[in-house]
Design a protein around this motif. Structure first.
Motif, mmCIF file in Angstrom:
data_model
loop_
_atom_site.group_PDB
_atom_site.id
_atom_site.type_symbol
_atom_site.label_atom_id
_atom_site.label_comp_id
_atom_site.label_asym_id
_atom_site.label_seq_id
_atom_site.Cartn_x
_atom_site.Cartn_y
_atom_site.Cartn_z
ATOM 1 N N ASN A 51 -7.468 9.298 -5.656
ATOM 2 C CA ASN A 51 -6.988 10.421 -6.462
ATOM 3 C C ASN A 51 -7.332 11.750 -5.798
ATOM 4 O O ASN A 51 -8.326 11.859 -5.090
ATOM 5 C CB ASN A 51 -7.624 10.391 -7.857
ATOM 6 N N GLY A 52 -6.525 12.773 -6.081
ATOM 7 C CA GLY A 52 -6.840 14.129 -5.666
ATOM 8 C C GLY A 52 -6.666 14.418 -4.187
ATOM 9 O O GLY A 52 -7.154 15.432 -3.702
ATOM 10 N N LEU A 53 -5.976 13.559 -3.477
ATOM 11 C CA LEU A 53 -5.778 13.752 -2.040
ATOM 12 C C LEU A 53 -4.493 14.539 -1.807
ATOM 13 O O LEU A 53 -3.459 14.246 -2.410
ATOM 14 C CB LEU A 53 -5.697 12.387 -1.352
ATOM 15 N N ASN A 54 -4.560 15.556 -0.971
ATOM 16 C CA ASN A 54 -3.359 16.327 -0.655
ATOM 17 C C ASN A 54 -2.329 15.446 0.024
ATOM 18 O O ASN A 54 -2.665 14.587 0.841
ATOM 19 C CB ASN A 54 -3.704 17.516 0.242
ATOM 20 N N VAL A 55 -1.065 15.683 -0.292
ATOM 21 C CA VAL A 55 0.030 14.851 0.211
ATOM 22 C C VAL A 55 0.106 14.861 1.739
ATOM 23 O O VAL A 55 0.517 13.875 2.346
ATOM 24 C CB VAL A 55 1.375 15.291 -0.418
ATOM 25 N N ALA A 74 -2.862 8.046 -3.877
ATOM 26 C CA ALA A 74 -2.496 7.160 -2.771
ATOM 27 C C ALA A 74 -3.121 5.799 -3.056
ATOM 28 O O ALA A 74 -4.116 5.701 -3.779
ATOM 29 C CB ALA A 74 -3.021 7.713 -1.448
ATOM 30 N N ARG A 75 -2.545 4.747 -2.491
ATOM 31 C CA ARG A 75 -3.125 3.410 -2.654
ATOM 32 C C ARG A 75 -3.189 2.722 -1.305
ATOM 33 O O ARG A 75 -2.253 2.776 -0.517
ATOM 34 C CB ARG A 75 -2.275 2.534 -3.584
ATOM 35 N N VAL A 76 -4.329 2.080 -1.062
ATOM 36 C CA VAL A 76 -4.493 1.264 0.135
ATOM 37 C C VAL A 76 -5.040 -0.096 -0.292
ATOM 38 O O VAL A 76 -5.790 -0.207 -1.265
ATOM 39 C CB VAL A 76 -5.443 1.915 1.169
ATOM 40 N N CYS A 77 -4.645 -1.110 0.427
ATOM 41 C CA CYS A 77 -5.153 -2.455 0.194
ATOM 42 C C CYS A 77 -6.250 -2.701 1.218
ATOM 43 O O CYS A 77 -6.036 -2.517 2.423
ATOM 44 C CB CYS A 77 -4.019 -3.460 0.356
ATOM 45 N N VAL A 78 -7.422 -3.098 0.736
ATOM 46 C CA VAL A 78 -8.549 -3.334 1.633
ATOM 47 C C VAL A 78 -9.146 -4.713 1.390
ATOM 48 O O VAL A 78 -9.096 -5.255 0.284
ATOM 49 C CB VAL A 78 -9.659 -2.267 1.478
ATOM 50 N N ARG A 116 -13.831 16.608 -1.415
ATOM 51 C CA ARG A 116 -13.282 16.082 -2.673
ATOM 52 C C ARG A 116 -13.629 14.618 -2.800
ATOM 53 O O ARG A 116 -13.556 13.866 -1.842
ATOM 54 C CB ARG A 116 -11.769 16.218 -2.704
ATOM 55 N N SER A 117 -14.000 14.195 -4.013
ATOM 56 C CA SER A 117 -14.249 12.777 -4.234
ATOM 57 C C SER A 117 -13.412 12.240 -5.364
ATOM 58 O O SER A 117 -12.850 12.938 -6.120
ATOM 59 C CB SER A 117 -15.715 12.522 -4.523
#
Length: 123
Positions: free
Chosen positions: A63-67, A101-105, A122-123
């Motif tokens: 969350n909260g990550l710039n595009v 954003a979403r990542v699979c880890v 930012r966290s």
């Protein structure tokens, strides 16, 4: 596909088509009733009584990550902070969604989960 139930909540899935098996093994992570299902290819000598799950894949929402950071190189670095990156969500890569954003880890279950990751303050 047919399922054979084993002890300790393990199942063997038998597929008619190799393509279906590949899709299940590589298309996840999968969830049933909001619970992750760990999939792995059958290995000889598997013993459901003794087998321990040590790793699993899961989606991590950022969350909260710039595009402008919705790039594969940045997503890979961020994903590797919580596990080993497997893939990045297609909506993230196409910048079709900007709220998160979403990542699979792949997570090592012997290590504590990382609840927050800080990116540029930012966290």
């Amino acid at each position: 596909m047919s399922l054979i139930d084993l002890e300790n909540n393990y199942f063997i899935a038998k597929f008619l088509l190799v393509e279906d098996m590949r899709h299940v093994l590589s298309g996840g992570p999968w969830q049933i009733a909001e619970q992750y299902v760990v999939t792995q290819q059958w290995k000889p000598g598997f013993n459901a009584k003794e087998e321990k799950i040590t790793h699993m894949t899961a989606w991590v929402q950022i969350n909260g990550l710039n595009v402008e950071y919705f790039r594969s190189d940045v997503m890979e670095k961020i994903g590797n902070l919580s596990g080993t990156i497997v893939k990045v969500d297609a909506h993230t890569m196409s910048q079709a969604r900007g709220k998160f954003a979403r990542v699979c880890v792949k997570l090592d279950l012997a290590k504590p989960l990382t609840p927050f990751i800080e990116v540029e303050g930012r966290s």
